[in-house]
Design a protein around this motif. Structure first.
Motif, PDB file in Angstrom:
ATOM      1  N   TRP A 154       0.764  -4.434  -5.353  1.00 17.40           N
ATOM      2  CA  TRP A 154      -0.312  -4.909  -4.487  1.00 17.40           C
ATOM      3  C   TRP A 154      -0.256  -6.433  -4.360  1.00 17.40           C
ATOM      4  O   TRP A 154       0.204  -7.126  -5.264  1.00 17.40           O
ATOM      5  CB  TRP A 154      -1.677  -4.563  -5.089  1.00 17.40           C
ATOM      6  N   TYR A 155      -0.792  -6.952  -3.240  1.00 16.40           N
ATOM      7  CA  TYR A 155      -1.096  -8.380  -3.157  1.00 16.40           C
ATOM      8  C   TYR A 155      -2.367  -8.619  -3.964  1.00 16.40           C
ATOM      9  O   TYR A 155      -3.399  -7.984  -3.712  1.00 16.40           O
ATOM     10  CB  TYR A 155      -1.338  -8.814  -1.709  1.00 16.40           C
ATOM     11  N   GLU A 187      -4.166  -5.790  -0.732  1.00 12.73           N
ATOM     12  CA  GLU A 187      -3.337  -4.965   0.153  1.00 12.73           C
ATOM     13  C   GLU A 187      -2.188  -4.334  -0.642  1.00 12.73           C
ATOM     14  O   GLU A 187      -1.507  -5.011  -1.413  1.00 12.73           O
ATOM     15  CB  GLU A 187      -2.770  -5.819   1.281  1.00 12.73           C
ATOM     16  N   ARG A 188      -1.993  -3.024  -0.422  1.00 11.20           N
ATOM     17  CA  ARG A 188      -0.889  -2.358  -1.117  1.00 11.20           C
ATOM     18  C   ARG A 188       0.412  -2.587  -0.360  1.00 11.20           C
ATOM     19  O   ARG A 188       0.515  -2.308   0.832  1.00 11.20           O
ATOM     20  CB  ARG A 188      -1.165  -0.859  -1.254  1.00 11.20           C
ATOM     21  N   ASN A 196      -5.668 -10.244  -1.705  1.00 12.72           N
ATOM     22  CA  ASN A 196      -6.550  -9.460  -0.833  1.00 12.72           C
ATOM     23  C   ASN A 196      -6.558  -7.966  -1.139  1.00 12.72           C
ATOM     24  O   ASN A 196      -7.255  -7.196  -0.473  1.00 12.72           O
ATOM     25  CB  ASN A 196      -6.172  -9.670   0.634  1.00 12.72           C
TER      26      ASN A 196
END
Length: 326
Positions: free
Chosen positions: A37-38, A43-44, A41
Motif C-alpha cells: 500500500w501507499y 491506496e493499494r 493515502n
C-alpha cells in the motif's frame, strides 16, 4: 485523530512492515496474499499471488527491491517488489513461521515450525542471485533446534549474529556463520510473539503472551525495562523520535466471540520507554491487534488486527506537544 482504514484482506492480519523510506506499507494475512500500500493515502498498489496458505511473516530489503514471505503452505517465497513477480521459492516440510532480510540484503534467515514430526529449523540463505527454485542445500548456515521452536527473530549488528525469541520465552543469540549459540536468557514466561529494534539497533522490545513487553540490550540480552498490561501482547514497537513504546494485543481469537470490545482490551497502549508508565490508549479494532509498526518518521502508527483491517493513525499535534512530567 482520524485513521486511514485499509481493507484489502479477507482474514486476520498477521504482519505489517514499512520499507526503509516509509512510503510503502506491506501487509500479510491469513488470506494467502501479501499486499503493498501507499502509506500516505492508503491506496493499494497490488498483491503478491502464489501462496496457498496463511502468510505468517514478511520482510522487505533495505532498497525496497525484494520481498520475502513465509507461509503455512510450507514455502518461503522471494518476490520482485516492482512487478510483483515471484523470483524464487523454497519448499519445506513444516510451516515457515518467521523470516528476515539482513541489513545488507544479501542474506535472509527464516525459521520453520516444530510440527508434522519435524523439529524447528533455522536457515540462513544467500539471496543475491536466486534460482527459480531454492534447494535446501543452498543454505549458508542451518540449525536444527530440538527444544522450543522459534517464534520471532532479528539480525544482530553487522549481520554477524541472529537474535531469536522462542515459544517458551527464551532469548538466544547465534553466530550467523557457524550457527553456534553465544548468549541465552529466559526473557519471558510465555511465548515471544514479536521483537523489534529501536532506531539504532542497540536495544529491542519483545511482546509476549505473559502479559508483558520488555526492553533488552541487543548484545547481552540484559533486561532493561518491563511494560505490563492486562492482556496477552502480540506486538510491540519503539518510536524513532520519542521515548515511547506502543504495545497491542488482546484475548485470543477463540475467546473473542463471547467478548465485547471493551472487555477484550483491543486497544494500543503507549508506555514511556524509561519510566515504564502507560500514558495513552488508542482504540479502534474489533479484535486482537496482531502487528504494530511506527512510520520511520515517527509521525504515525499503523496497526493490523484480527478483524482484517489495517489502521494508519497519524498523530495529532498534541502528541508532539506532550511532555512527560518528572
Amino acid at each position: 485523530m482520524k485513521p486511514l482504514m485499509l481493507h484489502g484482506h479477507d482474514r486476520a492480519i498477521t504482519k505489517i512492515k514499512y520499507n526503509r523510506e516509509g512510503d510503502l506499507l506491506f501487509s500479510a494475512s491469513k488470506d494467502k496474499q501479501p499486499n503493498v500500500w501507499y502509506s500516505l493515502n492508503g491506496e493499494r498498489l497490488g498483491t503478491f499471488n502464489g501462496h496457498s496458505g496463511s502468510v505468517w511473516c514478511i520482510d522487505v530489503n533495505w532498497d525496497t527491491t525484494r520481498l520475502i514471505s513465509g507461509s503455512g503452505d510450507n514455502t518461503l517465497r522471494l518476490w520482485d517488489v516492482e512487478t510483483g513477480k515471484q523470483l524464487s521459492f523454497l519448499e519445506k516440510k513444516s510451516p515457515v513461521r518467521c523470516c528476515s532480510f539482513s541489513f545488507s540484503g544479501n542474506l535472509a534467515v527464516f525459521a520453520t515450525d516444530k510440527s508434522m514430526g519435524q523439529n524447528c529449523e533455522m536457515f540462513v540463505m544467500d539471496v543475491r542471485s536466486p534460482e527459480p527454485v531454492f534447494s535446501p542445500e543452498d543454505n549458508v548456515c542451518r540449525n536444527v533446534l530440538e527444544g522450543s521452536r522459534i517464534s520471532s527473530l532479528l539480525w544482530g549488528a553487522l549481520d554477524e549474529t541472529l537474535i531469536t525469541g522462542h515459544e517458551n520465552g527464551e532469548l538466544n543469540i547465534w553466530d550467523s556463520r557457524t550457527g553456534k549459540k553465544s548468549y541465552d536468557a529466559q526473557g519471558h514466561q510465555g511465548q515471544i510473539n514479536d521483537m523489534q529494534f529501536n532506531k539504532d539497533g542497540t536495544m529491542f522490545v519483545t511482546a509476549s503472551k505473559d502479559y508483558s513487553a520488555k526492553l533488552f540490550d541487543s548484545e547481552t540480552l540484559v533486561s532493561i525495562k518491563t511494560y505490563r498490561t492486562e492482556r496477552p501482547i502480540n506486538s510491540a514497537t519503539i518510536s524513532p523520535n520519542f521515548d515511547h513504546v506502543a504495545v497491542g494485543g488482546g484475548q485470543p481469537a477463540m475467546d473473542v466471540t463471547t467478548t465485547s470490545t471493551k472487555q477484550g482490551k483491543f486497544d494500543t497502549c503507549f508506555f514511556h520507554l524509561v519510566f515504564e508508565e502507560e500514558f495513552a490508549r488508542l482504540k479502534g479494532h474489533f479484535g486482537p491487534i496482531n502487528s504494530l509498526a511506527f512510520h520511520p518518521n515517527g509521525r504515525s502508527l499503523s496497526t493490523g488486527g484480527e478483524d482484517g483491517y489495517i489502521r494508519i493513525n497519524t498523530f495529532d499535534q498534541s502528541y508532539f506537544d506532550f511532555h512527560f512530567e518528572y
